[in-house]
Design a protein around this motif. Structure first.
Motif, PDB file in Angstrom:
ATOM      1  N   GLN A 167      40.371  87.549  61.927  1.00 51.25           N
ATOM      2  CA  GLN A 167      41.133  88.681  60.612  1.00 51.25           C
ATOM      3  C   GLN A 167      40.588  87.994  59.599  1.00 51.25           C
ATOM      4  O   GLN A 167      39.805  86.805  59.335  1.00 51.25           O
ATOM      5  N   ALA A 168      40.330  89.172  58.748  1.00 47.85           N
ATOM      6  CA  ALA A 168      39.825  89.511  57.484  1.00 47.85           C
ATOM      7  C   ALA A 168      41.332  88.231  56.681  1.00 47.85           C
ATOM      8  O   ALA A 168      42.527  88.220  55.928  1.00 47.85           O
ATOM      9  N   GLY A 169      40.398  87.369  55.571  1.00 46.92           N
ATOM     10  CA  GLY A 169      40.936  86.894  54.752  1.00 46.92           C
ATOM     11  C   GLY A 169      40.745  87.100  53.013  1.00 46.92           C
ATOM     12  O   GLY A 169      40.675  86.252  52.149  1.00 46.92           O
ATOM     13  N   ALA A 170      39.087  87.860  53.198  1.00 42.67           N
ATOM     14  CA  ALA A 170      38.847  87.636  51.686  1.00 42.67           C
ATOM     15  C   ALA A 170      37.450  89.060  52.164  1.00 42.67           C
ATOM     16  O   ALA A 170      37.300  89.951  53.002  1.00 42.67           O
ATOM     17  N   PHE A 171      37.598  89.228  50.551  1.00 43.21           N
ATOM     18  CA  PHE A 171      37.120  90.904  50.471  1.00 43.21           C
ATOM     19  C   PHE A 171      35.513  90.042  49.345  1.00 43.21           C
ATOM     20  O   PHE A 171      36.244  89.149  47.939  1.00 43.21           O
ATOM     21  N   SER A 172      35.023  91.228  49.058  1.00 41.82           N
ATOM     22  CA  SER A 172      33.436  91.548  47.561  1.00 41.82           C
ATOM     23  C   SER A 172      33.941  93.113  46.559  1.00 41.82           C
ATOM     24  O   SER A 172      34.008  93.840  48.162  1.00 41.82           O
ATOM     25  N   ALA A 173      33.246  92.757  46.401  1.00 38.49           N
ATOM     26  CA  ALA A 173      33.968  94.730  46.059  1.00 38.49           C
ATOM     27  C   ALA A 173      33.206  94.372  44.315  1.00 38.49           C
ATOM     28  O   ALA A 173      32.990  93.510  42.910  1.00 38.49           O
ATOM     29  N   VAL A 174      32.048  95.672  43.565  1.00 37.42           N
ATOM     30  CA  VAL A 174      31.313  95.395  42.601  1.00 37.42           C
ATOM     31  C   VAL A 174      32.433  96.316  42.004  1.00 37.42           C
ATOM     32  O   VAL A 174      32.010  97.859  42.556  1.00 37.42           O
ATOM     33  N   PHE A 175      32.593  96.529  40.846  1.00 39.76           N
ATOM     34  CA  PHE A 175      33.074  97.600  39.988  1.00 39.76           C
ATOM     35  C   PHE A 175      31.767  97.865  38.659  1.00 39.76           C
ATOM     36  O   PHE A 175      32.072  96.869  37.580  1.00 39.76           O
ATOM     37  N   ASP A 176      31.132  99.212  38.643  1.00 38.85           N
ATOM     38  CA  ASP A 176      30.757  99.730  37.785  1.00 38.85           C
ATOM     39  C   ASP A 176      31.585 100.157  36.785  1.00 38.85           C
ATOM     40  O   ASP A 176      31.597 101.826  36.952  1.00 38.85           O
ATOM     41  N   LEU A 177      31.190  99.953  35.508  1.00 37.57           N
ATOM     42  CA  LEU A 177      31.953 100.494  34.176  1.00 37.57           C
ATOM     43  C   LEU A 177      31.794 101.638  33.377  1.00 37.57           C
ATOM     44  O   LEU A 177      32.329 102.119  32.452  1.00 37.57           O
ATOM     45  N   GLY A 178      30.371 101.463  33.826  1.00 38.05           N
ATOM     46  CA  GLY A 178      29.421 101.635  32.817  1.00 38.05           C
ATOM     47  C   GLY A 178      28.929 100.731  31.307  1.00 38.05           C
ATOM     48  O   GLY A 178      28.152 100.469  31.629  1.00 38.05           O
ATOM     49  N   TYR A 179      30.251 100.395  30.758  1.00 39.81           N
ATOM     50  CA  TYR A 179      29.539  99.575  29.917  1.00 39.81           C
ATOM     51  C   TYR A 179      29.854  98.114  30.537  1.00 39.81           C
ATOM     52  O   TYR A 179      29.432  96.653  30.011  1.00 39.81           O
ATOM     53  N   GLU A 180      29.687  97.773  31.809  1.00 38.42           N
ATOM     54  CA  GLU A 180      30.433  96.626  32.293  1.00 38.42           C
ATOM     55  C   GLU A 180      30.507  96.419  33.828  1.00 38.42           C
ATOM     56  O   GLU A 180      30.259  97.920  34.150  1.00 38.42           O
ATOM     57  N   GLU A 181      29.647  95.300  34.502  1.00 45.23           N
ATOM     58  CA  GLU A 181      29.895  96.124  36.184  1.00 45.23           C
ATOM     59  C   GLU A 181      30.705  94.108  36.110  1.00 45.23           C
ATOM     60  O   GLU A 181      30.532  93.254  35.509  1.00 45.23           O
ATOM     61  N   VAL A 182      31.918  94.640  36.777  1.00 45.10           N
ATOM     62  CA  VAL A 182      32.597  93.164  37.241  1.00 45.10           C
ATOM     63  C   VAL A 182      32.078  93.417  39.586  1.00 45.10           C
ATOM     64  O   VAL A 182      32.240  93.703  40.159  1.00 45.10           O
ATOM     65  N   ARG A 183      31.282  91.582  39.184  1.00 46.61           N
ATOM     66  CA  ARG A 183      31.894  91.784  40.556  1.00 46.61           C
ATOM     67  C   ARG A 183      32.808  90.822  40.841  1.00 46.61           C
ATOM     68  O   ARG A 183      32.873  89.586  40.239  1.00 46.61           O
ATOM     69  N   MET A 184      33.637  90.979  41.955  1.00 51.82           N
ATOM     70  CA  MET A 184      34.970  90.202  42.088  1.00 51.82           C
ATOM     71  C   MET A 184      35.277  90.365  43.406  1.00 51.82           C
ATOM     72  O   MET A 184      34.245  90.368  44.540  1.00 51.82           O
ATOM     73  N   GLN A 185      35.648  88.852  43.580  1.00 52.29           N
ATOM     74  CA  GLN A 185      35.489  87.723  44.930  1.00 52.29           C
ATOM     75  C   GLN A 185      37.244  87.501  44.810  1.00 52.29           C
ATOM     76  O   GLN A 185      37.857  86.971  44.186  1.00 52.29           O
ATOM     77  N   ALA A 186      37.882  87.907  45.898  1.00 56.09           N
ATOM     78  CA  ALA A 186      39.356  88.090  46.840  1.00 56.09           C
ATOM     79  C   ALA A 186      39.449  87.353  47.991  1.00 56.09           C
ATOM     80  O   ALA A 186      39.193  87.873  48.818  1.00 56.09           O
ATOM     81  N   ASN A 187      40.457  86.643  48.005  1.00 54.46           N
ATOM     82  CA  ASN A 187      40.807  85.557  48.689  1.00 54.46           C
ATOM     83  C   ASN A 187      42.298  85.873  48.701  1.00 54.46           C
ATOM     84  O   ASN A 187      42.920  84.744  47.634  1.00 54.46           O
ATOM     85  N   VAL A 188      42.586  85.223  50.402  1.00 51.82           N
ATOM     86  CA  VAL A 188      44.722  85.145  50.286  1.00 51.82           C
ATOM     87  C   VAL A 188      44.614  83.866  51.074  1.00 51.82           C
ATOM     88  O   VAL A 188      44.229  82.851  51.418  1.00 51.82           O
ATOM     89  N   LYS A 189      45.765  83.204  49.770  1.00 53.43           N
ATOM     90  CA  LYS A 189      45.602  82.021  50.294  1.00 53.43           C
ATOM     91  C   LYS A 189      47.104  81.501  49.715  1.00 53.43           C
ATOM     92  O   LYS A 189      47.741  82.057  48.486  1.00 53.43           O
ATOM     93  N   ALA A 190      47.934  81.425  50.754  1.00 58.36           N
ATOM     94  CA  ALA A 190      49.204  81.049  50.788  1.00 58.36           C
ATOM     95  C   ALA A 190      50.292  82.526  50.472  1.00 58.36           C
ATOM     96  O   ALA A 190      50.591  82.215  48.718  1.00 58.36           O
TER      97      ALA A 190
END
Lengths: 130, 140
Positions: free
Chosen positions: A75-98
């Motif tokens: 059962q997945a509860g988390a994901f990672s994602a990387v967004f390249d906006l050109g001027y900025e990189e966003v490394r996203m750490q996401a997990n579900v809790k309650a």
């Protein structure tokens, strides 16, 4: 069994993540996250960011590897994602809790604007399941 | 004939790169121990900054976490606030690469705690699932 079918069979169940998530803070930097799971076991994530001026900005859709909370779970509860906006990189750490999607973001500026890289943490509730 | 010269005005109007403020990563330096008595993925970690470069050394806990992950340079420090002029460290990202798995470490420093998340990705599919961990550490 084909290789694709074997991969899908080993994939994590993304049911608790799939759907549309809205930020609990209407003024936060990320307004909306849409998680779309696919039959091959992969998931893609689309984000809508909010600019300093309050405008909504489409960050586009990226692959989001899935993670469980234990090595034995399917059962997945988390994901990672990387967004390249050109001027900025966003490394996203996401997990579900309650039932809340807890999103930490590591924001790194790639332009010469003089802005500091920064960490942020935001919370989302799901308004529709995928 | 010499090189063509730009006028002083055109030079004045060139966009000037502004260096971001130096993030004080050394505020995270020290030995960090797990807050939980139970076995967990990371047992303890150490952070040290030398000549403005910060390193993390992780020691593993429960299997299949390696006993000693080694010392690696963090990729980037991040400030603790989103006002984009903050210089106080609020987190870091680091990468580990082992034979069987790769691990991205994402940590944030808040209220005296180091909150360490990892994304564990196995290189070959097998019995164990890719895993997300989030654990808490206090500084000795």
């Amino acid at each position: 069994m084909t290789a694709a079918a074997e991969t899908a069979a080993l994939a994590l169940d993304a049911a608790v993540l799939a759907g549309e998530w809205i930020n609990t803070n209407a003024e936060a930097g990320i307004a909306r996250i849409v998680c779309t799971s696919h039959p091959d076991g992969t998931m893609r994530v689309r984000c809508s960011g909010r600019t300093a001026g309050g405008e909504i900005e489409d960050w586009s859709e990226v692959d989001a590897p899935l993670y469980s909370f234990t090595f034995e779970s399917r059962q997945a509860g988390a994901f990672s994602a990387v967004f390249d906006l050109g001027y900025e990189e966003v490394r996203m750490q996401a997990n579900v809790k309650a039932g809340v999607l807890v999103v930490a973001s590591f924001n790194r500026f790639k332009d010469d604007s003089g802005r500091s890289n920064y960490f942020d943490r935001e919370f989302f509730h799901r308004i529709s399941k995928g | 004939m010499g090189e063509p010269q730009q006028s002083r005005r055109s030079v004045e109007h060139l966009p000037m790169a502004v260096p971001p403020p130096r993030i004080e990563a050394e505020v995270m330096d020290g030995r960090w121990y797990k807050t939980s008595d139970k076995p967990q993925w990371i047992e303890r970690l150490e952070l040290d900054t030398v000549d403005d470069v910060t390193y993390v050394h992780i020691f593993g806990g429960a299997s299949p976490s390696p006993a000693d992950w080694g010392r690696v340079r963090i990729q980037w420090p991040y400030a603790s606030a989103s006002n984009t002029s903050s210089a106080k460290a609020g987190g870091f990202v680091a990468q580990y690469d082992f034979d069987e798995m790769s691990v991205e470490v994402q940590a944030n420093y808040n209220l005296g705690l180091l909150v360490v998340a990892t994304f564990v990705t196995f290189k070959q599919p097998g019995a164990l699932s890719d895993r997300f961990t989030r654990e808490f550490f206090f500084r000795a």
